[in-house]
Motif scaffolding. Structure first.
Motif, PDB file in Angstrom:
ATOM      1  N   ASN A   1     -31.424   2.923   4.286  1.00  0.00           N
ATOM      2  CA  ASN A   1     -31.363   1.679   5.053  1.00  0.00           C
ATOM      3  C   ASN A   1     -30.132   1.669   5.968  1.00  0.00           C
ATOM      4  N   GLU A   2     -29.995   0.580   6.694  1.00  0.00           N
ATOM      5  CA  GLU A   2     -28.965   0.525   7.728  1.00  0.00           C
ATOM      6  C   GLU A   2     -27.560   0.644   7.126  1.00  0.00           C
ATOM      7  N   TYR A   3     -27.339  -0.066   6.013  1.00  0.00           N
ATOM      8  CA  TYR A   3     -26.014   0.037   5.397  1.00  0.00           C
ATOM      9  C   TYR A   3     -25.710   1.496   5.057  1.00  0.00           C
ATOM     10  N   LEU A   4     -26.654   2.155   4.367  1.00  0.00           N
ATOM     11  CA  LEU A   4     -26.390   3.519   3.899  1.00  0.00           C
ATOM     12  C   LEU A   4     -26.229   4.491   5.071  1.00  0.00           C
ATOM     13  N   GLN A   5     -26.961   4.234   6.148  1.00  0.00           N
ATOM     14  CA  GLN A   5     -26.771   5.094   7.324  1.00  0.00           C
ATOM     15  C   GLN A   5     -25.354   4.923   7.878  1.00  0.00           C
ATOM     16  N   SER A   6     -24.850   3.676   7.810  1.00  0.00           N
ATOM     17  CA  SER A   6     -23.476   3.461   8.296  1.00  0.00           C
ATOM     18  C   SER A   6     -22.475   4.139   7.356  1.00  0.00           C
ATOM     19  N   ALA A   7     -22.787   4.135   6.063  1.00  0.00           N
ATOM     20  CA  ALA A   7     -21.893   4.800   5.101  1.00  0.00           C
ATOM     21  C   ALA A   7     -21.854   6.309   5.353  1.00  0.00           C
ATOM     22  N   MET A   8     -23.012   6.872   5.729  1.00  0.00           N
ATOM     23  CA  MET A   8     -23.049   8.319   6.026  1.00  0.00           C
ATOM     24  C   MET A   8     -22.128   8.651   7.198  1.00  0.00           C
ATOM     25  N   VAL A   9     -22.182   7.793   8.208  1.00  0.00           N
ATOM     26  CA  VAL A   9     -21.323   8.028   9.383  1.00  0.00           C
ATOM     27  C   VAL A   9     -19.859   7.932   8.956  1.00  0.00           C
ATOM     28  N   ASP A  10     -19.520   6.877   8.200  1.00  0.00           N
ATOM     29  CA  ASP A  10     -18.124   6.701   7.782  1.00  0.00           C
ATOM     30  C   ASP A  10     -17.654   7.872   6.908  1.00  0.00           C
TER      31      ASP A  10
ATOM     32  N   THR B   1     -23.872  -2.264  -4.860  1.00  0.00           N
ATOM     33  CA  THR B   1     -24.287  -3.621  -4.515  1.00  0.00           C
ATOM     34  C   THR B   1     -25.426  -3.600  -3.492  1.00  0.00           C
ATOM     35  N   ASP B   2     -25.403  -2.626  -2.602  1.00  0.00           N
ATOM     36  CA  ASP B   2     -26.490  -2.487  -1.622  1.00  0.00           C
ATOM     37  C   ASP B   2     -27.811  -2.218  -2.352  1.00  0.00           C
ATOM     38  N   GLY B   3     -27.775  -1.344  -3.339  1.00  0.00           N
ATOM     39  CA  GLY B   3     -28.980  -1.066  -4.124  1.00  0.00           C
ATOM     40  C   GLY B   3     -29.421  -2.297  -4.901  1.00  0.00           C
ATOM     41  N   TRP B   4     -28.443  -3.027  -5.406  1.00  0.00           N
ATOM     42  CA  TRP B   4     -28.767  -4.222  -6.201  1.00  0.00           C
ATOM     43  C   TRP B   4     -29.389  -5.309  -5.319  1.00  0.00           C
ATOM     44  N   PHE B   5     -28.766  -5.573  -4.162  1.00  0.00           N
ATOM     45  CA  PHE B   5     -29.352  -6.569  -3.243  1.00  0.00           C
ATOM     46  C   PHE B   5     -30.795  -6.177  -2.908  1.00  0.00           C
ATOM     47  N   THR B   6     -30.985  -4.906  -2.614  1.00  0.00           N
ATOM     48  CA  THR B   6     -32.319  -4.447  -2.232  1.00  0.00           C
ATOM     49  C   THR B   6     -33.302  -4.668  -3.379  1.00  0.00           C
ATOM     50  N   SER B   7     -32.847  -4.388  -4.599  1.00  0.00           N
ATOM     51  CA  SER B   7     -33.749  -4.581  -5.748  1.00  0.00           C
ATOM     52  C   SER B   7     -34.070  -6.057  -5.955  1.00  0.00           C
ATOM     53  N   LYS B   8     -33.188  -6.936  -5.463  1.00  0.00           N
ATOM     54  CA  LYS B   8     -33.438  -8.373  -5.593  1.00  0.00           C
ATOM     55  C   LYS B   8     -34.168  -8.914  -4.358  1.00  0.00           C
ATOM     56  N   ALA B   9     -34.598  -8.004  -3.496  1.00  0.00           N
ATOM     57  CA  ALA B   9     -35.296  -8.379  -2.252  1.00  0.00           C
ATOM     58  C   ALA B   9     -34.459  -9.342  -1.409  1.00  0.00           C
ATOM     59  N   PHE B  10     -33.144  -9.189  -1.458  1.00  0.00           N
ATOM     60  CA  PHE B  10     -32.249 -10.019  -0.650  1.00  0.00           C
ATOM     61  C   PHE B  10     -31.766  -9.180   0.530  1.00  0.00           C
ATOM     62  N   ASP B  11     -32.064  -9.631   1.735  1.00  0.00           N
ATOM     63  CA  ASP B  11     -31.587  -8.852   2.875  1.00  0.00           C
ATOM     64  C   ASP B  11     -30.660  -9.666   3.779  1.00  0.00           C
ATOM     65  N   GLY B  12     -30.178 -10.786   3.277  1.00  0.00           N
ATOM     66  CA  GLY B  12     -29.295 -11.626   4.102  1.00  0.00           C
ATOM     67  C   GLY B  12     -27.829 -11.282   3.945  1.00  0.00           C
ATOM     68  N   TYR B  13     -27.552 -10.027   3.674  1.00  0.00           N
ATOM     69  CA  TYR B  13     -26.149  -9.649   3.473  1.00  0.00           C
ATOM     70  C   TYR B  13     -25.614  -8.793   4.613  1.00  0.00           C
ATOM     71  N   GLY B  14     -24.327  -8.958   4.887  1.00  0.00           N
ATOM     72  CA  GLY B  14     -23.652  -8.085   5.835  1.00  0.00           C
ATOM     73  C   GLY B  14     -22.556  -7.333   5.097  1.00  0.00           C
TER      74      GLY B  14
END
Ligand code: GAL
Length: 507
Positions: free
Chosen positions: A443-452, A365-378
């Motif tokens: 991106n920030e989400y994926l960096q957080s996933a790496m930590v987790d 979903t992170d990749g999909w949001f990015t492909s849709k140029a949507f960055d308003g997600y948490g």
């Protein structure tokens, strides 16, 4: 124009060629060019020019071959999706007839519809057609194409999230002796579905030559090993248990991501009162509810007991499973009524347009949001799963009958490489299977996933091939599909227990 003949295989076949700079077999000696007009379809053109409605396969083939020499011709990825203005190469009737005489629409060699490169083809099978995943795959194919410009790359996708359509078609192709050169395979017991000893080639030699045992973490290597061999090279790690939310909607309503199911109710009530659909999902492809429920199970039972569900250590008759079903039922009471008509990404549109609040889905979903140029997600771990990472991994496998074996082996080397993974994952919305990728590319989400990923309790995803064999997954999915429609907790729990018994894991 788009009404097509109902050949199932055709309806799900979406094929693209990357790149076009390749040497083609010579186009038919005769034949003619044709520019697509409004209301044309390939089958009506085949009927008109070739006297055979099914001759569209021959038009697809000759147009693709012409395209490889002259890009002014269309590339026909999907015979159902030609556009007005596309330039086609209609083959001479004689050539079309000769091709069609040997063509089996239910079991053709995919490569036959495309040009041959000087160094053959590379036919890559996957279900990555959604935004983000399609771009990620294209990125990795480009890395492959750099050292192998004379290989014609055929991106043979079959749409349908989680491989719903792809896996069935692949199994038929493996058995029928018409496989792609390589295909997407989840790490874990999914490999068993394809009778690897009969139809697949172990890839241990690639692990040895590329030093892959040093490149991937031990837990992943363990998941990849089946009957003493590696059968796939992993490209990534995905996380199943993510709650995605619209940040502006949350802010406007003064809510924060729910850490547990009680908080979920409170947040959902607030959003509902504000006229927002609190929880969104799509259930069109028959796997999405099963996916969300694995995260609800992990969030209700905790990592250890969740893991035990797939080994027999935790009983499906446990009251905690009843509670998980109740929790899921509660969530569904806040869900969009049109979910049966939506795919996972279709449901995601609710978040993008601010009409929906939350959704639980994997981090593609992170990749999909990015492909849709949507960055308003948490994002946040789905309720109850802080500190737990429900994991899956996409690998690529090697059929014994791969038509272009050497090309496929070189592809697997790219899949396992740092360059391949760095081109793929930032767009795919996953983290590298390798441990040495550069975090700055993500991106920030994926960096957080790496930590987790490095510190959480890692448990396997059921919905995506890691936790159990495919036959169990099928039964589990069926139970959850019924549950979404009926809300019958007792019946679902009985069904889940039975599925475990049938899988030979529970008594
Ligand atoms: C999963 C797969 C992901 C993503 C998702 C949605 O099974 O591992 O890479 O494609 O399905 O289709």
């Amino acid at each position: 124009m788009k009404k097509y003949l109902s050949i199932a295989i055709l309806l799900v076949l979406l094929v693209t060629i990357i790149p076009a700079s390749l040497v083609a077999a010579a186009p038919p000696a005769q034949g003619e060019d044709y520019i697509v007009q409004a209301d044309d379809s390939l089958s009506t053109l085949a009927d008109k020019f070739l006297g055979n409605l099914f001759g569209y396969w021959a038009i697809m083939r000759s147009t693709n071959q012409a395209n490889a020499e002259d890009p002014s011709y269309a590339k026909i990825d999907n015979p159902d999706a030609i556009e007005v203005g596309d330039k086609l190469r209609i083959p001479a009737k004689e050539d079309a007839d000769a091709f069609m005489a040997d063509f089996d629409p239910n079991m053709f060699k995919i490569g036959d519809l495309f040009a041959e490169g000087e160094a053959g083809q590379l036919v890559v099978g996957s279900w990555w057609t959604a935004g983000g995943e399609a771009e990620g795959l294209a990125g990795m194919l480009n890395i492959y194409g750099e050292p192998y410009p004379d290989v014609e790359i055929v991106n043979a996708t079959v749409a349908g999230g989680a491989g719903t359509n792809f896996k069935a078609q692949l199994a038929t192709r493996l058995v029928g002796g018409a496989p792609p050169d390589t295909f997407q395979l989840h790490a874990g017991l999914e490999v068993e579905t394809y009778s690897p000893n009969e139809y697949l080639q172990p890839v241990d030699d690639i692990y040895a030559s590329e030093g892959l045992e040093e490149a991937f973490p031990p837990d992943l290597l363990q998941l990849l090993e089946y009957e003493g061999h590696y059968w796939g090279v992993p490209a990534n790690i995905h996380r199943s248990n993510v709650l995605w939310y619209n940040e502006a909607v949350f802010e406007a309503n003064g809510v924060t991501p729910p850490a547990n199911f009680e908080e979920f109710v409170a947040v959902a009530d607030t959003l509902q009162a504000a006229g927002i659909q609190p929880f969104v999902l799509g259930t069109k492809d028959g796997w999405e509810a099963a996916h969300i429920f694995e995260d609800v199970l992990a969030g209700t039972l905790g990592a250890e007991a969740y893991r035990g569900l797939w080994t027999g250590a935790t009983s499906w008759e446990d009251p905690a499973v009843t509670q998980a079903l109740e929790n899921f039922k509660m969530m569904l009471s806040y869900a969009n009524p049109d979910h049966p008509a939506l795919t996972w990404d279709g449901a995601g549109e609710y978040l993008i347009n601010g009409k929906g609040g939350m959704m639980i889905m994997g981090d593609w979903t992170d990749g999909w949001f990015t492909s849709k140029a949507f960055d308003g997600y948490g994002w946040a771990p789905s309720p109850g799963t802080a500190g737990t990472f429900v994991a899956l991994s996409d690998s690529f496998a090697l059929p014994k009958d791969a038509p272009n074996m050497e090309n496929a082996q070189n592809w697997l080397k790219v899949v396992g490489s740092k360059a391949g993974q760095e081109a793929f994952n930032p767009q795919k919305g996953s983290i590298c299977a390798r441990t040495d990728c550069d975090p700055a590319l993500f991106n920030e989400y994926l960096q957080s996933a790496m930590v987790d990923w490095s510190q959480d309790a890692i448990v396997p995803s059921m919905a995506h091939g890691a936790a159990a064999k495919e036959s169990w997954l099928t039964d589990y999915k069926d139970v959850m599909t019924l549950f979404v429609a009926s809300g019958d907790v007792a019946a679902a729990q009985t069904g889940l227990q039975q599925a475990c018994v049938d899988a030979g894991v529970c008594q």
